[in-house]
Enzyme design. Sequence first.
Site: not given
Ligand code: NI
Length: 157
Positions: A88, A134
Amino acid sequence: MALRTIRMQGDPVLGKVCREVVEMTPKIQLLIEDMLDTMYEAEGVGLAAPQVGILKRVVTIDIGDGPLVMVNPVILTSDGEQTAGEGCLSLPGKAGKVTRPNHVIAKAYNENMEEYEIEATELLARAICHELDHLEGHMYTDLVEGDIYDVIDEEEE
Ligand code: NI
């Protein structure tokens, strides 16, 4: 080209639930352009608006097939399973093993607020699931099996 600052894990904004986009505005169009620029500059395959500090349901993805813009994305169906290392942009240089659906069908709106459906497998399915998490305030680290490890050169989502 305008780059936005990517928020790092631990920033409270990454733990919040994002709001739907009710209408496309010049401000949100600019957000989308900046997110694409920021994602490409960081060499990521996906970016969600909270990662640049904006609590809106907007995601950009490019797994190498060109830009995909997802506004108010929803997963309609998912099945199958894939397990792979995942990273990420909000936790650079790290990765961990995560199991995701191998096949998803999602709907979303594009940058012109036109609704579309997309069927995705493998990396694209993984990226969609990762970025949609997210929007709910979740990081992949919640799902990691085993340790989070250092990566030298691995694709980050
Ligand atoms: Ni991410």
